[in-house]
Scaffold this active site. Sequence first.
Site, mmCIF file in Angstrom:
data_model
loop_
_atom_site.group_PDB
_atom_site.id
_atom_site.type_symbol
_atom_site.label_atom_id
_atom_site.label_comp_id
_atom_site.label_asym_id
_atom_site.label_seq_id
_atom_site.Cartn_x
_atom_site.Cartn_y
_atom_site.Cartn_z
ATOM 1 N N HIS A 1 26.008 10.847 -9.029
ATOM 2 C CA HIS A 1 25.794 9.656 -8.100
ATOM 3 C C HIS A 1 26.466 8.501 -8.871
ATOM 4 O O HIS A 1 26.167 8.400 -10.138
ATOM 5 C CB HIS A 1 24.609 9.365 -7.571
ATOM 6 N N TYR B 1 13.728 5.801 -13.809
ATOM 7 C CA TYR B 1 14.971 5.108 -14.045
ATOM 8 C C TYR B 1 14.819 3.777 -13.665
ATOM 9 O O TYR B 1 14.269 3.540 -12.605
ATOM 10 C CB TYR B 1 16.256 5.955 -13.513
#
Length: 469
Positions: free
Chosen positions: A66, A129
Amino acid sequence: MSLPSLETTPIPGLVVVRLDRRDDSRGFFKENWQREKMVAIGLPDFGPVQNNVSFNSDRGVTRGIHTEPWDKFVSLATGRIFGAWVDMREGESFGATFTLEMDTAVAVFVPRGVGNSYQVLEDATAYTYLVNEHWRPGVAYPALALDDPTVAIAWPIPLAEAIISDKDQNNPALDPSTAIAPKKTLIIGARGQLGRALQVDFPGADLVDLVAGDGVTALDLTDPAAVAAWPWHEYATVLNAAAYTAVDVAETADGRRTSWAANATAPATLAGLARDHGFTLVHYSSEYVFDGTAEEHTEDEPVSPLGVYAQSKAAGDIAVGLAPRHYLVRTSWVIGDGKNFVRTMADLAAKGVSPSVVSDQVGRLTFADELSRATKHLIDSNASFGTYNVSNSGAAMSWAEIAREVFTRSGRAAEDVSETTTAEYAAGVLEKGNPFAPRPLQSAMSLAKIRATGFEPEDALVALDRYLA
């Protein structure tokens, strides 16, 4: 806790961080993100705004590749993964890959435009993240097939045996035509002397000013609706070369309002946008923010503006200083493509006029192309954010001395320029019923700080020769 360590990779900007993990019989502790320490080892101060956790219950879960339009700082709370990254940005490194097995003692900074993916190597792996833009539902972001033969990632668990979402099984192949362009540069005040010079050093920048035409788009920073509609998230750098510089007219009622709107309110708006969107703001100020009593002005001298124009510029300086990523560039006596003192003196010399010029205001000329060159240097060299004085170098000179340099280069005698004082000149202006703003008599600025970054300003008289030629 000691400093983490940083390792570079074949993908520009993608770095591995070895964290300081402390283990004992109870488990472990680590500073997963500590801004001061991370910046100290060389990570960008990327300003995370969101923290996400992806829990993976089974070994073999594979996610990605991604490429969302933001920076990421990825790490693990539990478990192990095989991480894989692909550079999807325009440029020589397009398609470059990097892989790494990660545990809880390792983190990776992933810059915008780099495809991010991982394969889970242990059950109950929690992948975390930080990102510096908010995720928005319903928006499609670029992706790459996990089995793309061009990048040929050597997954430790064959993809046929992996757990992959339907979406990730149908991602496209690597295609140079879809490479991600870098964020853009915006020049505000593109029609002015400095704005035109900046276009040379920042080709391809988007251009805005109050009036549209010739590749310039209209944008009024004092119009809330226009500001709200502008795509600020598309920019890495915004160069604000717009200003209201009619120092005498600023002393009138209408001029006061216009000066404060352009020189204070607009920069404050940009500073807020810089905080919200993470772009670097470059704003240009003036030695007029000082009262001119110091022989040479330094960056840390407290502002002490005399007139309305000066006060509005000082207010803008204070506002810009609140932007996390900013260069406040103070300059003096700008000379570029347009109406200015040097051009006026050259015209008078050509017409046979012998002017009287003030001799008690002392400073240095700043040619617009030199100011632009300094701007590009600050950005390209990743100089520390903050305030920098920029002008051409050489001895400080009075306006009368500069006029004589122009006259002699125009074939006239230096003696054709006579001298007057600021007080005498002001009296003549006021007698005619016109406004007159107070001027700082000492305008020279110290150039030590900009020189410390590796930039050497060109001598003003050398630049004057070229300008008049």
